[in-house]
Write a protein that holds these residues in place. Structure first.
Motif, PDB file in Angstrom:
ATOM      1  N   LEU A  45       0.756  -1.136   0.151  1.00  0.00           N
ATOM      2  CA  LEU A  45      -0.009  -0.069   0.022  1.00  0.00           C
ATOM      3  C   LEU A  45       0.772   1.305  -0.034  1.00  0.00           C
ATOM      4  N   ALA A  46       1.954   1.266   0.742  1.00  0.00           N
ATOM      5  CA  ALA A  46       2.847   2.385   0.979  1.00  0.00           C
ATOM      6  C   ALA A  46       3.575   2.683  -0.390  1.00  0.00           C
ATOM      7  N   LEU A  47       3.969   1.629  -0.952  1.00  0.00           N
ATOM      8  CA  LEU A  47       4.459   1.719  -2.271  1.00  0.00           C
ATOM      9  C   LEU A  47       3.872   2.297  -3.217  1.00  0.00           C
ATOM     10  N   VAL A  48       2.518   1.722  -3.543  1.00  0.00           N
ATOM     11  CA  VAL A  48       1.568   2.042  -4.408  1.00  0.00           C
ATOM     12  C   VAL A  48       1.304   3.767  -4.198  1.00  0.00           C
ATOM     13  N   TRP A  49       1.146   3.917  -2.869  1.00  0.00           N
ATOM     14  CA  TRP A  49       0.769   5.324  -2.617  1.00  0.00           C
ATOM     15  C   TRP A  49       1.765   6.263  -3.193  1.00  0.00           C
ATOM     16  N   VAL A  50       3.199   5.877  -2.755  1.00  0.00           N
ATOM     17  CA  VAL A  50       4.156   6.904  -3.015  1.00  0.00           C
ATOM     18  C   VAL A  50       4.315   6.727  -4.652  1.00  0.00           C
ATOM     19  N   ILE A  51       4.589   5.716  -5.248  1.00  0.00           N
ATOM     20  CA  ILE A  51       4.671   5.718  -6.655  1.00  0.00           C
ATOM     21  C   ILE A  51       3.477   6.546  -7.350  1.00  0.00           C
ATOM     22  N   GLY A  52       2.544   6.140  -6.936  1.00  0.00           N
ATOM     23  CA  GLY A  52       1.124   6.433  -7.630  1.00  0.00           C
ATOM     24  C   GLY A  52       1.079   8.136  -7.699  1.00  0.00           C
ATOM     25  N   SER A  53       1.407   8.810  -6.335  1.00  0.00           N
ATOM     26  CA  SER A  53       1.129  10.001  -6.300  1.00  0.00           C
ATOM     27  C   SER A  53       2.372  10.630  -7.165  1.00  0.00           C
ATOM     28  N   VAL A  54       3.687  10.177  -7.164  1.00  0.00           N
ATOM     29  CA  VAL A  54       4.464  10.726  -8.202  1.00  0.00           C
ATOM     30  C   VAL A  54       4.266  10.438  -9.503  1.00  0.00           C
ATOM     31  N   LEU A  55       3.590   9.268  -9.835  1.00  0.00           N
ATOM     32  CA  LEU A  55       3.062   9.165 -11.076  1.00  0.00           C
ATOM     33  C   LEU A  55       2.121  10.243 -11.635  1.00  0.00           C
ATOM     34  N   VAL A  56       1.049  10.329 -10.924  1.00  0.00           N
ATOM     35  CA  VAL A  56       0.048  11.393 -11.036  1.00  0.00           C
ATOM     36  C   VAL A  56       0.660  12.616 -11.239  1.00  0.00           C
ATOM     37  N   MET A  57       1.526  13.150 -10.372  1.00  0.00           N
ATOM     38  CA  MET A  57       2.276  14.451 -10.407  1.00  0.00           C
ATOM     39  C   MET A  57       3.055  14.472 -11.798  1.00  0.00           C
ATOM     40  N   GLY A  58       4.091  13.406 -11.980  1.00  0.00           N
ATOM     41  CA  GLY A  58       4.868  13.557 -12.978  1.00  0.00           C
ATOM     42  C   GLY A  58       4.173  13.551 -14.283  1.00  0.00           C
ATOM     43  N   ALA A  59       3.271  12.727 -14.385  1.00  0.00           N
ATOM     44  CA  ALA A  59       2.608  12.590 -15.618  1.00  0.00           C
ATOM     45  C   ALA A  59       2.562  13.986 -16.438  1.00  0.00           C
ATOM     46  N   GLY A  60       2.108  15.061 -15.783  1.00  0.00           N
ATOM     47  CA  GLY A  60       1.642  16.042 -16.302  1.00  0.00           C
ATOM     48  C   GLY A  60       2.632  16.696 -17.029  1.00  0.00           C
ATOM     49  N   ALA A  61       4.153  16.376 -16.332  1.00  0.00           N
ATOM     50  CA  ALA A  61       5.228  17.133 -17.199  1.00  0.00           C
ATOM     51  C   ALA A  61       5.724  16.434 -18.394  1.00  0.00           C
ATOM     52  N   LEU A  62       5.146  15.135 -18.624  1.00  0.00           N
ATOM     53  CA  LEU A  62       5.460  14.626 -19.804  1.00  0.00           C
ATOM     54  C   LEU A  62       4.946  15.215 -21.235  1.00  0.00           C
ATOM     55  N   PHE A 118      14.112  16.022 -21.539  1.00  0.00           N
ATOM     56  CA  PHE A 118      14.866  14.992 -21.759  1.00  0.00           C
ATOM     57  C   PHE A 118      16.091  15.424 -22.451  1.00  0.00           C
ATOM     58  N   THR A 119      15.948  16.492 -23.239  1.00  0.00           N
ATOM     59  CA  THR A 119      17.099  16.713 -24.218  1.00  0.00           C
ATOM     60  C   THR A 119      17.605  18.259 -23.690  1.00  0.00           C
ATOM     61  N   ARG A 120      17.113  18.979 -22.833  1.00  0.00           N
ATOM     62  CA  ARG A 120      17.690  20.349 -22.695  1.00  0.00           C
ATOM     63  C   ARG A 120      18.316  20.347 -21.183  1.00  0.00           C
ATOM     64  N   PRO A 121      19.291  20.982 -21.008  1.00  0.00           N
ATOM     65  CA  PRO A 121      19.999  21.364 -19.487  1.00  0.00           C
ATOM     66  C   PRO A 121      18.777  22.273 -18.898  1.00  0.00           C
ATOM     67  N   ASP A 122      19.335  22.363 -17.508  1.00  0.00           N
ATOM     68  CA  ASP A 122      18.390  23.002 -16.741  1.00  0.00           C
ATOM     69  C   ASP A 122      18.163  24.527 -17.074  1.00  0.00           C
ATOM     70  N   SER A 123      17.192  25.190 -16.441  1.00  0.00           N
ATOM     71  CA  SER A 123      16.670  26.555 -16.994  1.00  0.00           C
ATOM     72  C   SER A 123      16.157  27.185 -15.999  1.00  0.00           C
ATOM     73  N   ARG A 124      16.302  28.473 -15.921  1.00  0.00           N
ATOM     74  CA  ARG A 124      15.280  29.147 -14.795  1.00  0.00           C
ATOM     75  C   ARG A 124      13.909  29.120 -15.063  1.00  0.00           C
ATOM     76  N   ARG A 184      11.487  25.580 -20.100  1.00  0.00           N
ATOM     77  CA  ARG A 184      12.812  25.266 -20.827  1.00  0.00           C
ATOM     78  C   ARG A 184      13.719  24.317 -20.199  1.00  0.00           C
ATOM     79  N   ALA A 185      13.402  24.108 -18.898  1.00  0.00           N
ATOM     80  CA  ALA A 185      14.061  23.101 -18.098  1.00  0.00           C
ATOM     81  C   ALA A 185      14.314  21.741 -18.149  1.00  0.00           C
ATOM     82  N   GLY A 186      15.219  21.248 -18.362  1.00  0.00           N
ATOM     83  CA  GLY A 186      15.483  19.782 -18.932  1.00  0.00           C
ATOM     84  C   GLY A 186      16.231  19.030 -17.937  1.00  0.00           C
TER      85      GLY A 186
END
Lengths: 366, 259
Positions: free
Chosen positions: A28-45, A127-133, A137-139
């Protein structure tokens, strides 16, 4: 008799239930952690782009100004329009996040939308750009390169040293007298080294590599060296355990056939301990990949807009990037932080998968 | 009384051999001569020092961290305890088979070829093939495994594994074969096969065997040594020792009153 049996059976059932409950909780803990990261991170894709004509005056709060600038410098644009990155602000607005735009900006966006000038696509920038302010544009290019360079250096240093140390301690170190005492003292110290908080390794790196040797701060070389120090005890301990698990009867058998101690180690012990050593080493590698604290201490907290090309270039690593991005106030940064975590987890998964596959192949070959 | 002398020149000559494991003395001043081309059995109750004595002959006590061997042991007149002999080359001349057969996790072929490869006994693949076949034949295993030499050695039955490690020892072309209770994990049929094999091998090798089975010692050995609490109590021709023991402790042991 039968009552005692019933009691024992009840106790066993209870124990089994507790075991299942523990596993369920962990899952449950694993699903919760990974799930929340997935939900958050999917938007940035995904990210929005806007078709902008060259002569158009555009609000820099809506589309990336630097993208626009580059576009307008261009003399030969095709059919008068160019696709430019939406700012993180506009992107978040379009993704339905809680962003306040002025009435004028909303009107502009609605017009673009009607004209079909807004499109949503895979966020290659990440994935292809370096970091940015600017979040749009941050990658992760800087961090990915940095992590890979440092990990490669750390592995190249710590693997041979660690395995050689384990082999020496296991098979060749003196066991009697003062030499034996020294060996045991060494073993205890290496075991303790593995438990030393990683930030102390950063301190050591700062004191030795930067202050004493005079290497530059925040370069990949120092990071790799510090990570190598961090991996070393893990590799030694895992390799020793693997070597010790080779049955003495096997090594005795080889010795009795007239194999020299070196032949026994390299011809019999190491091949048999190979899978275990491999697993331990990968574990050390994975640990080093996720290491943040020691890298912060050697100055790898700097904002880096260029990917390192060599060992002496300033670098940053994935976990440090996560740390840096997590500071961003806008939701776009939270999204990217989660996405970076996903990339980090994906890399770990890849490494572990490779280790499992390699181990299975080695085990099969024996 | 105890008979130390042999008719022929002995293969091994031990004089006041003592072995200490840390502060524990496992062997006390053992004097024993071992004949060549024959079977010498070492018997005695558990912990009497017979395995320790066996491990003196190929310096395997060296591998135990706190073991200390004193006294003098010669093989063909040459001192084998001193620093001037390399234990590695000694072990090539003195093979050993353990209580539980432990083949290497390799193929049957590679198990037998391990020693010859180590010592460069075969120059070509054909020569190595011949050594492997020859060793397996002498160990009485060839007919059972000739069609599956590339299968893992660990997949054989217990009795076959014991003959495999015997073939592995033979392949190095040793002069002596030490056996530490080689039949203790075998069933009666496999044991009988192994004993027949020992009978056949003794024409070529000096064989020293530690055994818990008095019947086995009586069946296969030419001479038997009885050890008790780290001391050599009696050493004589097997027939004489079993029919007319000179010491009451030997008598008690072989008649099953202790041990």
């Amino acid at each position: 008799m039968s009552r005692a049996l019933a009691r024992r059976k009840r106790a066993e059932a209870r124990f089994r239930l507790m075991g299942r409950a523990a596993i369920a909780f962990a899952l449950l803990a694993l699903v919760w952690v990974i799930g929340s990261v997935l939900v958050m991170g999917a938007g940035a894709l995904t990210h929005h782009r806007v078709e902008v004509s060259a002569m158009e005056l555009v609000d820099p709060a809506l589309v990336s100004a630097s993208d626009l600038g580059a576009q307008q410098r261009r003399s030969d644009f095709q059919d008068g329009t160019q696709s430019v990155l939406a700012t993180a602000r506009l992107d978040q607005y379009l993704k339905g996040r809680d962003v306040v735009l002025s009435a004028e900006q909303v009107a502009t966006v609605e017009r673009w939308r009607e004209q079909g000038r807004i499109s949503r696509g895979f966020n290659t920038t990440l994935f292809t750009r370096p970091d940015s302010r600017d979040a749009e544009r941050a990658g992760l290019k800087t961090a990915l390169f940095g992590s890979l360079i440092m990990l490669a250096l750390a592995a190249a240093l710590a693997l041979p040293l660690g395995i050689a140390t384990a082999v020496y301690l296991d098979s060749f170190a003196p066991r009697r007298g003062w030499g034996g005492r020294l060996t045991r003292a060494l073993e205890v110290n290496i075991n303790n080294l593995a438990a030393v908080p990683s930030i102390v390794f950063g301190l050591l790196g700062l004191a030795v590599f930067i202050n004493l040797v005079g290497l530059a701060r925040s370069i990949a070389l120092v990071g790799g060296l510090v990570l190598a120090l961090r991996m070393f005890p893990t590799i030694v301990i895992a390799s020793r355990a693997a070597l010790e698990s080779v049955p003495p009867r096997i090594t005795d058998g080889a010795l009795c056939l007239g194999a020299s101690p070196v032949q026994v180690v390299f011809g019999t012990k190491l091949p048999m301990a190979g899978p275990g050593i491999l697993t331990g080493s990968i574990l050390g590698l994975a640990q080093a990949l996720g290491e943040t604290a020691p890298l912060l201490l050697i100055g790898m907290i700097a904002f880096m807009t260029e990917a390192p090309a060599g060992l002496t270039d300033p670098a940053t690593s994935l976990p440090v990037q996560v740390f840096l991005w997590s500071d961003g106030a806008e939701t776009a940064w939270s999204e990217r932080t989660a996405a970076a975590i996903l990339v980090l987890l994906g890399l770990l998964l890849l490494i572990n998968g490779a280790a499992t596959a390699l181990r299975a192949r080695l085990d099969h070959r024996r | 009384m105890t008979n130390h002398s042999l008719e022929r020149e002995p293969k091994f000559r031990c004089r006041s051999v003592s072995v200490h494991y840390g502060s524990f003395q496992a062997l006390h001043d053992v004097d024993i001569d071992i004949m060549d081309r024959g079977v010498t059995a070492l018997i005695g109750p558990s912990g009497c020092g017979k395995s320790t004595l066996l491990r003196v002959f190929n310096r395997m006590n060296d591998t135990i961290a706190n073991a200390r061997v004193t006294g003098s042991v010669t093989m063909d007149g040459q001192d084998i305890l001193g620093g001037d002999i390399d234990p590695v080359s000694l072990r090539a001349r003195v093979g050993m088979v353990f209580q539980t057969p432990v083949p290497f996790p390799k193929s049957i072929y590679d198990n037998v070829a391990y020693g010859p490869r180590l010592h460069g006994l075969a120059r070509t693949r054909a020569e190595l093939d011949a050594v492997v076949e020859n060793s397996l034949r002498r160990a009485g295993l060839w007919d059972e495994v000739s069609d599956r030499l590339s299968m893992p050695g660990t997949g054989l039955s217990g009795g076959q594994q014991q003959r495999l490690v015997l073939a592995r020892a033979i392949a190095v072309d040793p002069e002596v074969i030490l056996m530490d209770e080689p039949a203790s994990s075998l069933d009666p049929i496999a044991t009988a096969r192994l004993e027949a094999l020992i009978e056949a091998l003794k024409a070529r090798y000096c064989i020293i065997i530690v055994t818990h089975s008095m019947a086995q010692a009586a069946r296969i050995s030419d001479r038997t040594a009885f050890l008790h609490q780290g001391r050599l109590i009696e050493y004589d021709a097997t027939e004489r020792l079993f029919t007319n023991p000179g010491d009451v402790r030997t008598q008690d042991y072989i008649t099953g009153r202790f041990g």
